[in-house]
Design a protein around this motif. Structure first.
Motif, mmCIF file in Angstrom:
data_model
loop_
_atom_site.group_PDB
_atom_site.id
_atom_site.type_symbol
_atom_site.label_atom_id
_atom_site.label_comp_id
_atom_site.label_asym_id
_atom_site.label_seq_id
_atom_site.Cartn_x
_atom_site.Cartn_y
_atom_site.Cartn_z
ATOM 1 N N ILE A 1 0.852 -1.203 0.000
ATOM 2 C CA ILE A 1 0.000 0.000 0.000
ATOM 3 C C ILE A 1 0.884 1.247 0.000
ATOM 4 N N MET A 2 1.952 1.177 0.797
ATOM 5 C CA MET A 2 2.901 2.294 0.878
ATOM 6 C C MET A 2 3.565 2.553 -0.481
ATOM 7 N N ALA A 3 3.958 1.470 -1.163
ATOM 8 C CA ALA A 3 4.625 1.610 -2.468
ATOM 9 C C ALA A 3 3.686 2.236 -3.494
ATOM 10 N N TYR A 4 2.370 1.973 -3.346
ATOM 11 C CA TYR A 4 1.376 2.510 -4.275
ATOM 12 C C TYR A 4 1.224 4.022 -4.096
ATOM 13 N N TYR A 5 1.227 4.469 -2.839
ATOM 14 C CA TYR A 5 1.017 5.901 -2.562
ATOM 15 C C TYR A 5 2.329 6.667 -2.449
ATOM 16 N N TRP A 6 3.423 6.065 -2.798
ATOM 17 C CA TRP A 6 4.770 6.631 -2.590
ATOM 18 C C TRP A 6 4.934 7.992 -3.281
ATOM 19 N N ASN B 1 4.287 -4.454 -7.070
ATOM 20 C CA ASN B 1 5.157 -3.570 -6.285
ATOM 21 C C ASN B 1 5.783 -4.233 -5.057
ATOM 22 N N ILE C 1 9.929 -3.870 -1.458
ATOM 23 C CA ILE C 1 8.952 -3.157 -2.295
ATOM 24 C C ILE C 1 9.630 -2.347 -3.392
ATOM 25 N N ILE C 2 8.851 -2.074 -4.424
ATOM 26 C CA ILE C 2 9.283 -1.264 -5.567
ATOM 27 C C ILE C 2 8.331 -0.073 -5.634
ATOM 28 N N PRO C 3 8.692 1.082 -5.077
ATOM 29 C CA PRO C 3 7.780 2.230 -5.138
ATOM 30 C C PRO C 3 7.427 2.561 -6.585
ATOM 31 N N GLY C 4 6.155 2.736 -6.849
ATOM 32 C CA GLY C 4 5.728 3.041 -8.217
ATOM 33 C C GLY C 4 5.459 1.803 -9.046
ATOM 34 N N HIS D 1 0.358 -3.709 -7.801
ATOM 35 C CA HIS D 1 0.446 -2.264 -7.542
ATOM 36 C C HIS D 1 -0.958 -1.686 -7.706
ATOM 37 N N GLY E 1 -2.827 -0.534 -4.735
ATOM 38 C CA GLY E 1 -3.243 0.194 -3.542
ATOM 39 C C GLY E 1 -3.893 -0.687 -2.501
#
Lengths: 437, 261
Positions: free
Chosen positions: A430-435, B25, B74-77, B119, B121
């Motif tokens: 969830i954190m990576a999605y809203y990063w 992600n 994790i992979i941000p984005g 990815h 959310g």
């Protein structure tokens, strides 16, 4: 009088002969509870694989600008939505070769990308010589002349081999083999021997654009009035990176992250061109009374065409046009939606360039209107309430990883993460999605 | 559907991921190595994973206790594509030298408990294909790395739910050759370097001049970055100003005293 009647009869006869000679076949009508498409024009062609009917050539007009007619634009309509997002492309010069990589294009409404063409030219703008590559997202073009600038575009193809979009052109200048004399030209920026990467594309008019390198802010810049931006990161080490770009619109709303994994070569300049940020998106209600409008709005490129999707069963689409500042607003009538949870997202198109869809926003259709709380901050994952999701939030979650919660953090986990009373990979996802970096 | 798989490249075995159709992600799993071989070193340089939740032990000796390596990150984005590198492994046969070649001992690597999240959310899990990889461990090659880890910027932060609201330090950087082995923190002018992990509770809560963080890669190259507290910056400026003014006064006085007029 008789002369006029004769003329009329001849004209009528001509029309009847013309109508009879048209190669129309029985068309299948489409209907749902919300719309009908009556007598769609179908004619024999070689385009469709159906045994019952074949699609007419109107599918060739996939976007405004593909037509050669100067007197009309093809507007949004039933045949207009099947499109793919335009790939962003990177080019890195090597010894008599150029390494290309690009983002995978995504098709919508059953439209699938089955392969890519690379177009190559020694003159900017072409004409390009196209080579079919299959369904891959990288290619190294070899046997090139050192110190000559080469220009490349990438075209995603459908299963029939039709080009669905064309990327922005990128350029690179191959170098000569070591010891072979001629100085290694180094395309573009300054002839520095640094390992560098240049990122360019479109955000929103005069918006702030942030570039992340491996999840951390590397540089910010301001897009021009035409929404175009270009930044260069220098003094990088050779190796693999994930670059990400996002924009902040005129109301501090952030776009989703556009990510581009890339391997940099020591001493080489790499260009990533054609980054098109998806529109920012907001809604005025988190719950809307069935039959009332929900306002869907945000910012994109000036006068771009915005396609709004409302995820339902079936999925609904609408189009609107952004104003000269790139701002768009669409009031969606929820009378056609069932009670329950829905979501919406948007993408934009300028000329032939199509963005990916924005992140989805969830809303419910119910019995009351509930306004959306203040916008600007990430909806979730911002654990320290600074309107950003970054290493600090990651460290806070990492602190509680595999530890029993204190009451104070339990409240946060419930509100900002997945609320299952523990920190695990789902919370970090969830954190990576809203990063935001 | 994603695929976590191994390939052999030189003396390394690389763990890669394919997710051509969906953006993911988060990746996790356990790498298990069959008996007859052992993990020598693990490299997270050039990994898609920017932030490790379970960082695999990288160092020689500590890598892969019980022939198992647990990893998650994790992979941000997000990432969508094929051939994305997660880890690189150096694996040695328990038989050494010529025995290694003559006996041709094949070994197996497999991934258990794989987890790949979308990815979206929500952290939706997708199916993961994890084929078993059979290979012959090759001889270990020395990896050259004389490049420092990347420059980074530690942040000082507070949060009521962490360390009871006390100040803590967060830091993270990358090394593109061998990977970050560990971090050390030094507080103040004369403090000593202490091993540290992010988040790091600052010892000097009320007043500190500076804090330095040292990121050390697997080859021993170290990148040191320093953060001065605002008080430290003002204090340094004030101290500098006092020294400059004193020097000027001394110089002016001296000049006056030697002047014949």
């Amino acid at each position: 009088m008789i002369k006029n009647l004769t003329r009329f009869l001849f004209l009528a006869l001509g029309l009847v002969i013309f109508a009879v000679s048209l190669p129309l076949v029985g068309a299948q009508e489409f209907s749902s509870t919300d719309f009908k498409i009556l007598d769609p024009v179908l004619a024999p062609s070689g385009f469709s694989s159906s045994t019952d009917f074949q699609l007419f050539s109107s599918l060739a007009e996939l976007a405004i600008g593909t037509s050669t007619a100067a007197s009309f634009n093809l507007g949004a309509g039933f045949l207009f939505f099947p499109q793919v997002d335009t790939p962003a492309v990177s080019a890195t010069a090597g010894v008599q070769e150029v390494a290309l990589s690009w983002t995978a294009s995504t098709g919508y409404l059953g439209w699938t990308v089955s392969g890519y063409d690379v177009g190559q030219a020694t003159v900017s703008g072409g004409p390009y010589t196209y080579t079919s590559l299959g369904n891959v997202t990288s290619s190294t073009r070899t046997g090139l002349t050192a110190s000559t600038a080469y220009y490349f575009v990438i075209r995603p193809l459908d299963t029939f081999g039709n080009a669905l979009a064309t990327s922005t052109e990128v350029t690179a200048t191959p170098t000569a083999p070591a010891g072979g004399g001629g100085g290694g030209g180094g395309g573009g920026s300054g002839g520095s021997s640094d390992t560098s990467v240049k990122l360019s594309g479109r955000a929103y008019p005069l918006s702030q654009v942030t570039v992340l390198k491996d999840g951390q802010i590397a540089i910010t810049t301001i897009a021009g009035p035409d929404a175009k931006f270009s930044v260069t990161l220098t003094n990088l080490n050779a190796g693999s990176y994930i670059f990400a770009v996002y924009g902040e619109d005129n109301s501090d709303r952030r776009s989703g992250l556009f990510t581009f994994p890339l391997t940099l070569t020591s001493g080489a300049s790499t260009e990533i061109g054609g980054i098109i940020l998806a529109p920012t998106i907001a809604i005025d209600k988190t719950e809307v009374r069935r039959g009332d409008d929900i306002a869907i709005f945000g910012q994109s490129q000036a006068t771009s065409t915005i396609t709004i999707a409302v995820n339902s069963e079936p999925e609904y689409f609408a189009t609107t046009t952004a104003d000269v500042d790139g701002v768009y607003l669409y009031n969606f009538d929820t009378a056609i939606l069932a009670l329950g949870d829905h979501s919406t997202k948007a993408k934009s198109r300028v000329g032939n360039e199509v963005s990916a869809f924005s992140p989805s926003l969830a809303f419910a259709v119910g019995v009351q209107n509930v306004p959306t709380p203040g916008a600007g901050c990430p909806a979730r994952a911002d654990l320290n309430d600074d309107c950003r999701v970054n290493l600090v939030d990651f460290s806070i979650a990492a602190y509680w990883y595999r530890r029993p919660f204190l009451a104070e953090f339990a409240v946060k986990e419930l509100a900002k993460l997945n609320g299952d009373g523990q920190i695990n990979l789902v919370d970090f996802s969830i954190m990576a999605y809203y990063w935001t970096g | 559907m994603a695929k976590l798989y191994f390939i052999e490249e030189g003396s390394l075995v690389k763990l890669l991921i394919d997710s051509p159709d969906q953006k993911i992600n988060s990746v996790a799993g356990e790498i298990e190595l069959a008996a007859g071989a052992k993990f020598e070193q693990v490299f997270d340089a050039n990994s898609l994973i920017s932030f490790w939740v379970d960082k695999p032990p990288l160092r020689q000796g500590s890598a892969g206790q019980n022939n198992k390596i647990i990893f998650s990150g994790i992979i941000p984005g997000g990432y969508q594509g094929t051939g994305g590198q997660i880890l690189a492994l150096q694996i040695n046969s328990v038989m050494q030298g010529s025995t290694l070649k003559t006996q041709n001992p094949r070994s197996n690597l497999k991934i258990s408990n794989p987890q790949v999240l979308l990815h979206d959310g929500l952290g939706t899990a997708i199916q993961v294909e994890t084929p078993v990889f059979s290979f012959i461990p090759s001889e270990i090659m020395e990896l050259n790395d004389n490049i420092l880890p990347e420059v980074f910027r530690p942040e000082i932060s507070t949060e009521a739910s962490v360390f009871a609201g006390q100040k803590f330090l967060v830091f993270q950087t990358q090394d593109k050759q061998t990977g970050i082995d560990h971090y050390e923190v030094k507080e103040g002018l004369w403090g000593e370097w202490l091993p540290a992990e992010s988040p790091y509770l600052l010892q000097q809560q009320k007043f500190f001049l500076k804090v330095a963080v040292r990121a050390v890669d697997l080859a021993g190259n170290a990148q040191v970055v320093t953060r001065f507290s605002p008080t430290g910056v003002y204090l340094s400026l004030a101290l500098g100003a006092i020294i400059v003014v004193s020097l000027c006064l001394w110089f002016f006085k001296r000049k006056k005293s030697i002047s014949p007029f």
